[in-house]
Design a protein around this motif. Structure first.
Motif, PDB file in Angstrom:
ATOM      1  N   ALA A  28     -25.524 -54.464  40.509  1.00 21.85           N
ATOM      2  CA  ALA A  28     -25.844 -53.419  39.537  1.00 21.85           C
ATOM      3  C   ALA A  28     -26.788 -52.379  40.131  1.00 21.85           C
ATOM      4  CB  ALA A  28     -26.452 -54.037  38.284  1.00 21.85           C
ATOM      5  N   SER A  29     -27.773 -52.817  40.897  1.00 22.27           N
ATOM      6  CA  SER A  29     -28.710 -51.852  41.472  1.00 22.27           C
ATOM      7  C   SER A  29     -28.039 -51.004  42.550  1.00 22.27           C
ATOM      8  CB  SER A  29     -29.940 -52.550  42.032  1.00 22.27           C
ATOM      9  OG  SER A  29     -29.587 -53.402  43.090  1.00 22.27           O
ATOM     10  N   LEU A  30     -27.157 -51.596  43.345  1.00 19.80           N
ATOM     11  CA  LEU A  30     -26.446 -50.798  44.350  1.00 19.80           C
ATOM     12  C   LEU A  30     -25.544 -49.760  43.706  1.00 19.80           C
ATOM     13  CD1 LEU A  30     -25.539 -53.456  47.062  1.00 19.80           C
ATOM     14  CD2 LEU A  30     -27.206 -51.608  47.220  1.00 19.80           C
ATOM     15  N   LEU A  31     -24.861 -50.139  42.640  1.00 15.03           N
ATOM     16  CA  LEU A  31     -24.010 -49.182  41.936  1.00 15.03           C
ATOM     17  C   LEU A  31     -24.844 -48.076  41.302  1.00 15.03           C
ATOM     18  CD1 LEU A  31     -21.508 -51.668  40.291  1.00 15.03           C
ATOM     19  CD2 LEU A  31     -20.968 -49.979  42.051  1.00 15.03           C
ATOM     20  N   LEU A  32     -25.988 -48.433  40.736  1.00 19.17           N
ATOM     21  CA  LEU A  32     -26.849 -47.422  40.123  1.00 19.17           C
ATOM     22  C   LEU A  32     -27.470 -46.496  41.168  1.00 19.17           C
ATOM     23  CD1 LEU A  32     -28.648 -49.398  37.301  1.00 19.17           C
ATOM     24  CD2 LEU A  32     -27.084 -47.492  37.027  1.00 19.17           C
ATOM     25  N   LEU A  33     -27.868 -47.050  42.312  1.00 20.24           N
ATOM     26  CA  LEU A  33     -28.450 -46.204  43.361  1.00 20.24           C
ATOM     27  C   LEU A  33     -27.445 -45.197  43.894  1.00 20.24           C
ATOM     28  CD1 LEU A  33     -30.632 -48.742  45.356  1.00 20.24           C
ATOM     29  CD2 LEU A  33     -31.417 -46.818  43.992  1.00 20.24           C
ATOM     30  N   GLU A  34     -26.204 -45.632  44.034  1.00 21.46           N
ATOM     31  CA  GLU A  34     -25.168 -44.718  44.523  1.00 21.46           C
ATOM     32  C   GLU A  34     -24.963 -43.580  43.532  1.00 21.46           C
ATOM     33  OE1 GLU A  34     -21.298 -42.979  44.686  1.00 21.46           O
ATOM     34  OE2 GLU A  34     -21.717 -44.557  43.250  1.00 21.46           O
ATOM     35  N   LYS A  35     -24.944 -43.911  42.249  1.00 21.76           N
ATOM     36  CA  LYS A  35     -24.738 -42.888  41.226  1.00 21.76           C
ATOM     37  C   LYS A  35     -25.979 -42.011  41.063  1.00 21.76           C
ATOM     38  CE  LYS A  35     -22.064 -41.169  38.082  1.00 21.76           C
ATOM     39  NZ  LYS A  35     -20.730 -40.670  38.322  1.00 21.76           N
ATOM     40  N   MET A  36     -27.170 -42.576  41.306  1.00 21.36           N
ATOM     41  CA  MET A  36     -28.408 -41.824  41.157  1.00 21.36           C
ATOM     42  C   MET A  36     -28.441 -40.635  42.116  1.00 21.36           C
ATOM     43  SD  MET A  36     -32.399 -43.012  41.595  1.00 21.36           S
ATOM     44  CE  MET A  36     -32.229 -44.401  40.527  1.00 21.36           C
ATOM     45  N   LEU A  37     -27.993 -40.834  43.337  1.00 19.89           N
ATOM     46  CA  LEU A  37     -27.968 -39.749  44.314  1.00 19.89           C
ATOM     47  C   LEU A  37     -27.090 -38.606  43.829  1.00 19.89           C
ATOM     48  CD1 LEU A  37     -28.700 -38.641  47.100  1.00 19.89           C
ATOM     49  CD2 LEU A  37     -26.732 -39.869  48.005  1.00 19.89           C
ATOM     50  N   ARG A  38     -25.905 -38.945  43.337  1.00 15.67           N
ATOM     51  CA  ARG A  38     -24.998 -37.908  42.824  1.00 15.67           C
ATOM     52  C   ARG A  38     -25.587 -37.195  41.608  1.00 15.67           C
ATOM     53  NH1 ARG A  38     -19.178 -40.924  43.133  1.00 15.67           N
ATOM     54  NH2 ARG A  38     -19.133 -41.155  45.382  1.00 15.67           N
ATOM     55  N   LEU A  39     -26.257 -37.954  40.741  1.00 10.21           N
ATOM     56  CA  LEU A  39     -26.839 -37.335  39.554  1.00 10.21           C
ATOM     57  C   LEU A  39     -28.002 -36.416  39.901  1.00 10.21           C
ATOM     58  CD1 LEU A  39     -26.760 -40.239  36.944  1.00 10.21           C
ATOM     59  CD2 LEU A  39     -25.385 -38.161  36.958  1.00 10.21           C
ATOM     60  N   PHE A  40     -28.823 -36.820  40.866  1.00  8.88           N
ATOM     61  CA  PHE A  40     -29.913 -35.929  41.293  1.00  8.88           C
ATOM     62  C   PHE A  40     -29.355 -34.636  41.872  1.00  8.88           C
ATOM     63  CE2 PHE A  40     -33.108 -39.496  41.419  1.00  8.88           C
ATOM     64  CZ  PHE A  40     -33.986 -38.901  40.533  1.00  8.88           C
ATOM     65  N   GLU A  41     -28.294 -34.722  42.663  1.00  9.29           N
ATOM     66  CA  GLU A  41     -27.665 -33.512  43.199  1.00  9.29           C
ATOM     67  C   GLU A  41     -27.101 -32.646  42.082  1.00  9.29           C
ATOM     68  OE1 GLU A  41     -24.761 -34.822  46.013  1.00  9.29           O
ATOM     69  OE2 GLU A  41     -26.262 -35.484  47.465  1.00  9.29           O
ATOM     70  N   PHE A  42     -26.452 -33.284  41.113  1.00 11.73           N
ATOM     71  CA  PHE A  42     -25.859 -32.552  39.986  1.00 11.73           C
ATOM     72  C   PHE A  42     -26.928 -31.854  39.157  1.00 11.73           C
ATOM     73  CE2 PHE A  42     -24.554 -32.672  35.470  1.00 11.73           C
ATOM     74  CZ  PHE A  42     -23.490 -31.787  35.526  1.00 11.73           C
ATOM     75  N   VAL A  43     -28.005 -32.577  38.836  1.00  7.76           N
ATOM     76  CA  VAL A  43     -29.062 -32.005  37.989  1.00  7.76           C
ATOM     77  C   VAL A  43     -29.821 -30.912  38.735  1.00  7.76           C
ATOM     78  CG1 VAL A  43     -31.251 -32.548  36.836  1.00  7.76           C
ATOM     79  CG2 VAL A  43     -29.267 -34.017  36.509  1.00  7.76           C
ATOM     80  N   SER A  44     -30.050 -31.105  40.034  1.00  3.50           N
ATOM     81  CA  SER A  44     -30.758 -30.066  40.784  1.00  3.50           C
ATOM     82  C   SER A  44     -29.898 -28.809  40.930  1.00  3.50           C
ATOM     83  CB  SER A  44     -31.192 -30.581  42.152  1.00  3.50           C
ATOM     84  OG  SER A  44     -30.066 -30.870  42.944  1.00  3.50           O
ATOM     85  N   ALA A  45     -28.592 -28.962  41.050  1.00  6.65           N
ATOM     86  CA  ALA A  45     -27.711 -27.795  41.143  1.00  6.65           C
ATOM     87  C   ALA A  45     -27.645 -27.051  39.811  1.00  6.65           C
ATOM     88  CB  ALA A  45     -26.313 -28.227  41.575  1.00  6.65           C
ATOM     89  N   GLU A  46     -27.697 -27.784  38.707  1.00  3.37           N
ATOM     90  CA  GLU A  46     -27.627 -27.162  37.387  1.00  3.37           C
ATOM     91  C   GLU A  46     -28.991 -26.685  36.903  1.00  3.37           C
ATOM     92  OE1 GLU A  46     -24.827 -26.545  35.633  1.00  3.37           O
ATOM     93  OE2 GLU A  46     -23.721 -27.336  37.359  1.00  3.37           O
ATOM     94  N   GLY A  47     -30.064 -27.159  37.542  1.00  2.68           N
ATOM     95  CA  GLY A  47     -31.408 -26.731  37.173  1.00  2.68           C
ATOM     96  C   GLY A  47     -31.961 -27.435  35.946  1.00  2.68           C
ATOM     97  N   GLY A  48     -31.510 -28.650  35.684  1.00  2.00           N
ATOM     98  CA  GLY A  48     -31.983 -29.391  34.513  1.00  2.00           C
ATOM     99  C   GLY A  48     -33.224 -30.208  34.834  1.00  2.00           C
ATOM    100  N   PRO A  49     -33.806 -30.840  33.814  1.00  3.74           N
ATOM    101  CA  PRO A  49     -34.987 -31.683  34.035  1.00  3.74           C
ATOM    102  C   PRO A  49     -34.601 -32.991  34.744  1.00  3.74           C
ATOM    103  CG  PRO A  49     -34.319 -31.784  31.744  1.00  3.74           C
ATOM    104  CD  PRO A  49     -33.452 -30.748  32.409  1.00  3.74           C
ATOM    105  N   VAL A  50     -35.539 -33.526  35.493  1.00  5.30           N
ATOM    106  CA  VAL A  50     -35.280 -34.723  36.283  1.00  5.30           C
ATOM    107  C   VAL A  50     -35.153 -35.964  35.391  1.00  5.30           C
ATOM    108  CG1 VAL A  50     -36.217 -36.212  38.093  1.00  5.30           C
ATOM    109  CG2 VAL A  50     -36.398 -33.740  38.304  1.00  5.30           C
ATOM    110  N   ASN A  51     -35.878 -35.987  34.268  1.00  2.23           N
ATOM    111  CA  ASN A  51     -35.830 -37.178  33.424  1.00  2.23           C
ATOM    112  C   ASN A  51     -34.451 -37.411  32.814  1.00  2.23           C
ATOM    113  OD1 ASN A  51     -35.850 -35.135  31.549  1.00  2.23           O
ATOM    114  ND2 ASN A  51     -37.464 -36.041  30.304  1.00  2.23           N
ATOM    115  N   ILE A  52     -33.620 -36.396  32.783  1.00  2.99           N
ATOM    116  CA  ILE A  52     -32.265 -36.565  32.266  1.00  2.99           C
ATOM    117  C   ILE A  52     -31.443 -37.485  33.173  1.00  2.99           C
ATOM    118  CG2 ILE A  52     -31.121 -34.605  33.377  1.00  2.99           C
ATOM    119  CD1 ILE A  52     -30.663 -35.376  29.733  1.00  2.99           C
TER     120      ILE A  52
END
Length: 139
Positions: A28-52
């Motif tokens: 579960a943690s490996l799957l979440l870590l993999e998705k976390m990287l993609r989500l940080f890239e997505f949120v930083s590209a869209e300019g949203g808050p990090v807590n999302i």
């Protein structure tokens, strides 16, 4: 009740649960870590808050738990019986007349319980969490 659960059953339960929980947490943690990287890239590209990102990851936990529960169960049972076989405890249990069905009584009970949990996760919790995730992704 005491005749149903013996000391050997408690021993097999411990042998199954420890690696099962470890594999579940690792997967579960490996799957979440993999998705976390993609989500940080997505949120930083869209300019949203990090807590999302953490709210979105929280909504993905049921999806990954539905995958990690069967994996953890299978590997937990395999590791437990491998340990029993390599330490010759399995041979002793078979020599005293225990059948494989008797040896697998505890893993069967764990499987039935986790099957109910996984059915609830996949059938009810996961669709709601997926909808909430897609709603956050859209916003």
């Amino acid at each position: 009740m005491n005749r149903f659960i013996t000391a050997a059953d408690r021993y097999i339960l411990k042998l199954v649960l420890v690696p099962m929980i470890g594999v579940f947490l690792l997967a579960a943690s490996l799957l979440l870590l993999e998705k976390m990287l993609r989500l940080f890239e997505f949120v930083s590209a869209e300019g949203g808050p990090v807590n999302i990102v953490f709210q979105m990851l929280l909504n993905l936990i049921p999806e990954y738990a539905g995958l990690a529960i069967p994996l953890g169960l299978m590997l937990g049972i395999l590791f437990a019986f491998r340990k029993l076989a390599t330490s010759s405890e399995l041979a002793v249990m078979r020599a005293v007349g225990w059948s494989y069905n008797r040896l697998l009584r505890v893993p069967y009970l764990i499987t039935i319980a986790l099957m109910a949990v996984n059915f609830a996760i996949v059938g009810y919790i996961q669709p709601q969490a997926r909808f909430a995730y897609q709603e956050m992704e859209f916003e």
